[in-house]
Design a protein around this motif. Structure first.
Motif, PDB file in Angstrom:
ATOM      1  N   ASP A  32     -55.280  40.396  57.155  1.00  0.00           N
ATOM      2  CA  ASP A  32     -54.578  39.282  57.787  1.00  0.00           C
ATOM      3  C   ASP A  32     -53.070  39.422  57.648  1.00  0.00           C
ATOM      4  O   ASP A  32     -52.329  38.473  57.904  1.00  0.00           O
ATOM      5  CB  ASP A  32     -55.051  37.921  57.260  1.00  0.00           C
ATOM      6  N   LYS A  52     -47.673  37.610  58.688  1.00  0.00           N
ATOM      7  CA  LYS A  52     -48.959  37.000  58.374  1.00  0.00           C
ATOM      8  C   LYS A  52     -49.602  36.603  59.694  1.00  0.00           C
ATOM      9  O   LYS A  52     -49.061  35.774  60.435  1.00  0.00           O
ATOM     10  CB  LYS A  52     -48.758  35.769  57.490  1.00  0.00           C
ATOM     11  N   SER A  54     -52.159  34.834  60.363  1.00  0.00           N
ATOM     12  CA  SER A  54     -52.730  33.492  60.448  1.00  0.00           C
ATOM     13  C   SER A  54     -51.738  32.482  61.025  1.00  0.00           C
ATOM     14  O   SER A  54     -52.127  31.590  61.782  1.00  0.00           O
ATOM     15  CB  SER A  54     -53.180  33.030  59.067  1.00  0.00           C
ATOM     16  N   ASP A  55     -50.464  32.622  60.672  1.00  0.00           N
ATOM     17  CA  ASP A  55     -49.490  31.634  61.136  1.00  0.00           C
ATOM     18  C   ASP A  55     -48.217  32.245  61.719  1.00  0.00           C
ATOM     19  O   ASP A  55     -47.301  31.517  62.108  1.00  0.00           O
ATOM     20  CB  ASP A  55     -49.122  30.680  59.995  1.00  0.00           C
ATOM     21  N   ASN A  74     -52.253  38.997  69.961  1.00  0.00           N
ATOM     22  CA  ASN A  74     -53.578  38.882  69.341  1.00  0.00           C
ATOM     23  C   ASN A  74     -54.681  39.435  70.243  1.00  0.00           C
ATOM     24  O   ASN A  74     -55.686  39.940  69.755  1.00  0.00           O
ATOM     25  CB  ASN A  74     -53.868  37.426  68.987  1.00  0.00           C
ATOM     26  N   ARG A 100     -54.163  42.127  52.860  1.00  0.00           N
ATOM     27  CA  ARG A 100     -54.644  40.764  52.778  1.00  0.00           C
ATOM     28  C   ARG A 100     -53.540  39.862  52.281  1.00  0.00           C
ATOM     29  O   ARG A 100     -52.624  40.295  51.594  1.00  0.00           O
ATOM     30  CB  ARG A 100     -55.850  40.698  51.816  1.00  0.00           C
ATOM     31  N   ALA A 101     -53.638  38.569  52.630  1.00  0.00           N
ATOM     32  CA  ALA A 101     -52.574  37.610  52.306  1.00  0.00           C
ATOM     33  C   ALA A 101     -52.341  37.482  50.807  1.00  0.00           C
ATOM     34  O   ALA A 101     -51.276  37.025  50.396  1.00  0.00           O
ATOM     35  CB  ALA A 101     -52.899  36.259  52.918  1.00  0.00           C
TER      36      ALA A 101
END
Length: 126
Positions: A32, A52, A54-55, A74, A100-101
């Motif tokens: 992510d 990131k 996700s946001d 995306n 990963r985050a």
């Protein structure tokens, strides 16, 4: 398993621009974060920027802030590094990497990332 492929390196004059793209394939659940790193012979690989997914939050090293931007598509699983006002010291092999985050706040450490692309050469020279 994640496969990353970079595109867009080349030779550019100081003050010019380049766009690097990183396309990911494989398990999207395995990452992510997408980071960009660069390396010159005899030096350690250094973190340039990351995003990131996700946001959309981005992070960049101080030397590229205001000059480099990150964008993502995306639908194409692609993250692009848009480099403006390039300087000779931006020369190097640029790599994208996935992670990963949980790697935050250490986004700039190469050992925090799991998968890497093959790299693309960027040369800034007159």
């Amino acid at each position: 398993q994640v496969t990353l492929v970079e595109f867009g390196g080349g030779l550019v004059q100081p003050g010019g621009s380049l766009r690097l793209s990183c396309t990911a394939s494989g398990s999207s659940a395995a990452y992510d974060v997408i980071g960009w790193f660069r390396q010159v012979p005899g030096k350690e690989r250094e973190g340039v920027s990351c995003i990131k997914l996700s946001d959309g939050t981005t992070y960049s090293r101080d030397s590229v802030k205001g000059r480099f931007l990150l964008s993502r598509d995306n639908t194409e699983n692609t993250v692009s590094l848009i480099m403006n006002s390039l300087k000779p010291e931006d020369t190097g092999v640029y790599y994208c990497a996935s992670g990963r985050a949980r790697l935050f706040p250490w986004w700039y450490r190469s050992n925090e990332y799991e998968y890497w692309g093959q790299g693309t050469q960027v040369t800034v020279s007159s």
